[in-house]
Scaffold this motif. Structure first.
Motif, short mmCIF file in Angstrom:
data_model
loop_
_atom_site.label_atom_id
_atom_site.label_comp_id
_atom_site.label_asym_id
_atom_site.label_seq_id
_atom_site.Cartn_x
_atom_site.Cartn_y
_atom_site.Cartn_z
N ALA A 1 0.93 -1.11 -0.19
CA ALA A 1 -0.12 -0.19 0.00
C ALA A 1 0.76 1.11 -0.15
CB ALA A 1 -0.69 -0.05 1.26
N ASN A 2 0.14 2.42 -0.03
CA ASN A 2 0.79 3.84 0.16
C ASN A 2 1.62 4.22 -1.16
OD1 ASN A 2 1.54 2.44 3.18
ND2 ASN A 2 0.09 4.08 3.17
N VAL A 3 1.48 3.75 -2.20
CA VAL A 3 2.06 4.05 -3.53
C VAL A 3 1.12 4.05 -4.47
CG1 VAL A 3 3.94 3.63 -5.16
CG2 VAL A 3 4.40 3.07 -2.53
N ASP A 4 1.32 5.12 -5.32
CA ASP A 4 0.26 5.14 -6.48
C ASP A 4 0.82 4.35 -7.67
OD1 ASP A 4 -1.57 5.88 -8.63
OD2 ASP A 4 -1.43 7.94 -8.20
N ILE B 1 -1.31 -1.14 -19.04
CA ILE B 1 -1.59 -2.22 -18.36
C ILE B 1 -0.28 -3.14 -18.01
CG2 ILE B 1 -3.00 -4.21 -17.63
CD1 ILE B 1 -4.13 -1.39 -17.25
N PRO B 2 0.37 -3.41 -19.18
CA PRO B 2 1.73 -4.22 -18.72
C PRO B 2 2.70 -3.70 -18.02
CG PRO B 2 0.85 -4.53 -20.91
CD PRO B 2 0.18 -3.32 -20.58
N LEU B 3 2.73 -2.39 -17.89
CA LEU B 3 3.90 -1.62 -17.23
C LEU B 3 3.56 -1.25 -15.92
CD1 LEU B 3 5.44 0.83 -20.23
CD2 LEU B 3 6.08 -1.37 -19.49
N LEU B 4 2.19 -1.50 -15.49
CA LEU B 4 1.76 -1.21 -14.11
C LEU B 4 2.61 -1.86 -13.02
CD1 LEU B 4 -2.04 -1.10 -14.23
CD2 LEU B 4 -0.40 0.87 -13.99
N PRO B 5 3.29 -1.23 -12.15
CA PRO B 5 4.24 -2.06 -11.00
C PRO B 5 3.46 -2.89 -10.37
CG PRO B 5 3.89 0.24 -10.51
CD PRO B 5 3.29 0.15 -11.75
N ARG B 6 3.77 -4.29 -10.37
CA ARG B 6 2.94 -5.29 -9.78
C ARG B 6 3.24 -5.43 -8.17
NH1 ARG B 6 -0.04 -8.31 -13.86
NH2 ARG B 6 0.23 -6.74 -15.33
N THR B 7 4.13 -4.58 -7.93
CA THR B 7 4.26 -4.54 -6.60
C THR B 7 3.25 -3.70 -5.72
OG1 THR B 7 6.84 -4.71 -6.73
CG2 THR B 7 5.89 -4.04 -4.54
#
Length: 530
Positions: A369-372, A398-404
């Motif tokens: 949490a806590n990160v956009d 969508i492929p580049l969204l950070p999965r963390t």
């Protein structure tokens, strides 16, 4: 040779309206500057500017348009127009002139607490409801209004006041509620999440153009400050100001109610209007179009052709004048897709999206949490206006969204176009490492290159959950009408930060989304029948 007098009058009114809308949009018109153009318009348009005694004798600044050539003793249907939040009393001049030219007495007034009207801003509280009745009293006593043919209409704040007035005053026979609210809590506190950008904009505009009451100042301090000890007090305050609270009174009074809103309204999202419409037992109509708050009807305030205002007048013509103009024979739900052409008619709200496509959320996803993540709902008033005029909703790769920081699930590619209509529903199971948290769910239309266009979204906040213990979440995304092209996918993205909302994620919080065999997670997307 010059223009004839009527053309000069109309030109002056249109110019004044254009200046008003531009000034209001950019916050440039101080209260002292509004008086001069209002006086000029009064001379050119032959409009009467008046002081109307409101509740407790509070002076409300207003204006009156009357049909030309009226004979002594002749009576006309009347329409009362409370102004929008933070907008001067000249807001409706272009539309008031059109209505007067077609045979209405029109009285517009500045809501209490704003500009030159007296009193404090009460946010459609009891004094505002009483003001509406006092304005009707004054209209009947001081104009050629027919007391049996009274209508009310307004944009935004004026819409809410009109609906509340119709619940409390049986003299209101017809309502045009444009870009308004039925449930104030569901509008700015949906999913138990503060819509901070919208609430902050309204609060700032209130301080710039009016005098917020001490109660309002405290409520907004508690609301924006996340004072959970005052949560129930804030909810009770909002319920008192919600037309949905007085549904039984509206159904008993039976005014003819037309509701109009935009799919992307970031102040009063469309879900709450749709639910309210479904529960009304009165002559009723619901119109939903592309755009953001008040953008669909904005050109009408300039005196330009506009579907919202055209249908509002048709509504009044039928229900106040008895004109046979077919509006009562049209389907009562009229929708316009964000991505395609004309209007679609439906018998009721439940008929809008009778079929569904279900996206299973089988894979367990964990995020910090806590990160956009980069997925977000856009900017209040701006993003969905761009979608309306340029067909450019907020996007994300969508492929580049950070999965963390983002959980992502995708459907397969669709062989045919998917016409999404209505309210998408998310059901999932969440486990948090902290007792409180916020998540935001986004539905994207994903093209061949992986670029997702935002279809809908909604926030959800939880408190007092046992860390490490799973709990179910059911969330309705904001209603919409959007056509997904053949060959595209749908993607559900969940993250924890969005500039539109206040988030409640403690530092270091982690969220896990799972799909137990006994209670599988999914997204249900409503589709138009082909």
């Amino acid at each position: 040779m010059g223009l004839p007098r009527r053309a000069l009058r109309t030109t002056s009114i249109s110019s004044l309206s254009a200046a008003l809308v531009a000034g209001a949009a950019f916050g440039l018109a101080p209260a002292t500057a509004a008086a001069a153009p209002a006086t000029q318009a009064a001379q050119a348009a032959d409009v009467r500017f008046v002081d109307i005694p409101g509740d407790g004798g509070t002076v409300l600044k207003g204006n009156v348009f009357s049909p030309s050539g009226a004979q002594p003793g002749q009576k006309f249907p009347a329409i009362v127009l409370p102004t929008s939040w933070a907008v001067p009393q000249i807001e409706y001049i272009a539309q008031a002139q059109k209505l007067a030219d077609s045979g209405y007495v029109v009285v517009s007034y500045n809501s209490r607490g704003f500009w030159q009207s007296g009193g404090n801003i009460e946010v459609a509280g009891p004094p505002d409801i009483a003001d509406a009745s006092r304005v009707i009293d004054w209209t009947i006593a001081n104009t050629a209004a027919d007391p049996d043919k009274i209508g009310m209409a307004g944009v935004s704040y004026g819409a809410g006041i009109s609906l509340l007035a119709a619940a409390h005053d049986k003299r209101v026979k017809a309502v045009g509620a444009i870009s308004g609210w039925a449930d104030l809590i569901e509008s700015i506190y949906s999913g138990r999440t503060q819509h901070s950008m919208a609430a902050g904009l309204l609060t700032g505009a209130g301080f710039l153009t009016g005098r917020p009451s001490p109660e309002l100042q405290q409520i907004m301090k508690d609301f924006l400050g996340s004072n959970l000890a005052k949560e129930q007090e804030m909810i009770d305050w909002g319920r008192k100001r919600s037309p949905a609270t007085y549904l039984d009174q509206l159904n008993a009074n039976k005014p003819a109610i037309m509701l109009a809103n935009a799919w992307g309204d970031t102040i009063f999202p469309p879900n709450q209007y749709a639910k309210f419409f479904a529960q009304l037992d009165t002559p009723k109509r619901l119109e939903l179009r592309p755009g953001d708050h008040a953008t669909a009807e904005a050109t009408g305030l300039l005196g330009l052709p506009n579907d919202v205002w055209t249908n509002t007048q048709r509504w009044f013509d039928h229900h106040l004048k008895g004109v046979d103009n077919d509006i009562d024979r049209e389907q009562p739900v009229q929708l316009k897709s964000r991505t395609s052409g004309g209007y679609e008619g439906y018998a009721d709200w439940k008929s809008v999206g009778p079929a569904t496509t279900r996206i299973p959320l089988n894979d367990t996803e964990k995020l910090l949490a806590n990160v956009d993540s980069g997925a977000n709902g856009g900017i209040v008033l701006l993003s969905n206006a761009l979608d309306q005029f340029l067909k450019t909703p907020p996007t994300a790769s969508i492929p580049l969204l950070p999965r963390t920081f983002a959980a992502v699930w995708q459907s397969g590619r669709y062989d045919s176009a998917q016409q999404i209509r209505g309210t998408t529903k998310l059901h999932t199971t969440v486990t948090s490492t902290k007792p409180s948290g916020t998540l935001v769910a986004y539905l994207y239309d994903v093209g061949p290159l992986g670029v997702g266009k935002l279809v809908s979204h909604a926030p959800y906040t939880f408190h007092d959950k046992a860390p490490g213990q799973a709990f179910g979440v059911d969330l309705e995304l904001f209603s919409t009408a959007y056509d997904v092209p053949a060959g595209h996918k749908l993607a559900l993205v969940i993250d924890t930060v969005d500039p539109l909302y206040i988030e409640h994620n403690p530092t270091g919080a982690q969220l896990t989304f799972s799909s137990p065999a006994a209670d599988p997670s999914f997204v249900s997307v409503p589709l138009r029948e082909k």
